[in-house]
Design a protein around this motif. Structure first.
Motif, short mmCIF file in Angstrom:
data_model
loop_
_atom_site.label_atom_id
_atom_site.label_comp_id
_atom_site.label_asym_id
_atom_site.label_seq_id
_atom_site.Cartn_x
_atom_site.Cartn_y
_atom_site.Cartn_z
N VAL A 19 34.76 -9.35 -15.40
CA VAL A 19 35.64 -8.57 -14.53
C VAL A 19 36.25 -9.45 -13.43
O VAL A 19 37.38 -9.22 -13.01
CB VAL A 19 34.95 -7.33 -13.92
CG1 VAL A 19 34.69 -6.28 -14.99
CG2 VAL A 19 33.67 -7.67 -13.20
N LEU A 20 35.53 -10.46 -12.99
CA LEU A 20 36.09 -11.41 -12.02
C LEU A 20 37.27 -12.16 -12.64
O LEU A 20 38.30 -12.38 -11.99
CB LEU A 20 35.03 -12.39 -11.54
CG LEU A 20 33.99 -11.81 -10.58
CD1 LEU A 20 32.79 -12.74 -10.46
CD2 LEU A 20 34.60 -11.58 -9.22
N GLN A 21 37.13 -12.54 -13.90
CA GLN A 21 38.21 -13.24 -14.59
C GLN A 21 39.44 -12.33 -14.75
O GLN A 21 40.57 -12.78 -14.60
CB GLN A 21 37.73 -13.73 -15.96
CG GLN A 21 38.65 -14.73 -16.61
CD GLN A 21 38.85 -15.97 -15.77
OE1 GLN A 21 37.96 -16.46 -15.10
NE2 GLN A 21 40.05 -16.50 -15.78
N GLU A 22 39.20 -11.05 -15.02
CA GLU A 22 40.32 -10.10 -15.11
C GLU A 22 41.05 -9.99 -13.78
O GLU A 22 42.27 -9.89 -13.73
CB GLU A 22 39.82 -8.72 -15.57
CG GLU A 22 39.42 -8.68 -17.03
CD GLU A 22 40.56 -9.07 -17.97
OE1 GLU A 22 41.69 -8.58 -17.80
OE2 GLU A 22 40.30 -9.88 -18.88
N MET A 23 40.30 -10.02 -12.69
CA MET A 23 40.90 -9.97 -11.36
C MET A 23 41.75 -11.22 -11.12
O MET A 23 42.86 -11.14 -10.61
CB MET A 23 39.79 -9.85 -10.31
CG MET A 23 40.31 -9.78 -8.90
SD MET A 23 41.11 -8.20 -8.59
CE MET A 23 41.42 -8.32 -6.86
N ARG A 24 41.22 -12.39 -11.49
CA ARG A 24 41.97 -13.63 -11.33
C ARG A 24 43.28 -13.59 -12.13
O ARG A 24 44.32 -14.02 -11.66
CB ARG A 24 41.12 -14.82 -11.76
CG ARG A 24 40.01 -15.15 -10.78
CD ARG A 24 39.24 -16.39 -11.20
NE ARG A 24 38.09 -16.57 -10.35
CZ ARG A 24 36.83 -16.27 -10.69
NH1 ARG A 24 36.56 -15.80 -11.91
NH2 ARG A 24 35.85 -16.46 -9.85
#
Length: 75
Positions: free
Chosen positions: A31-36
């Protein structure tokens, strides 16, 4: 009338993931990667949710430049 933050959904997903996983960031890498990815799609300043990631990126760049200037220890 203000527009909805384009990355708000991803920011909320991060919060949910962190709560469920006792704030262990490594368990929320997806989910952090999706935010990035979302933040990369929009110009700086467009998403208030991305301001933390933008600050993190600037700090990382500053550290990278500083560490490149420090000579390695003698061997």
């Amino acid at each position: 009338m203000s527009q909805k933050d384009p990355c708000q959904k991803q920011a909320c997903e991060i919060q949910k993931c962190l709560q469920v996983n006792n704030y262990v960031e490594s368990k929320c890498e997806t989910v952090l990667q999706e935010m990035r990815k979302c933040c990369a799609r929009y110009s700086k300043g467009r998403s208030i949710c991305c301001s933390g990631l933008e600050k993190e990126e600037r700090e990382r760049e500053k550290f990278k430049v500083t560490s490149e200037e420090i000579p390695p220890p003698p061997q």
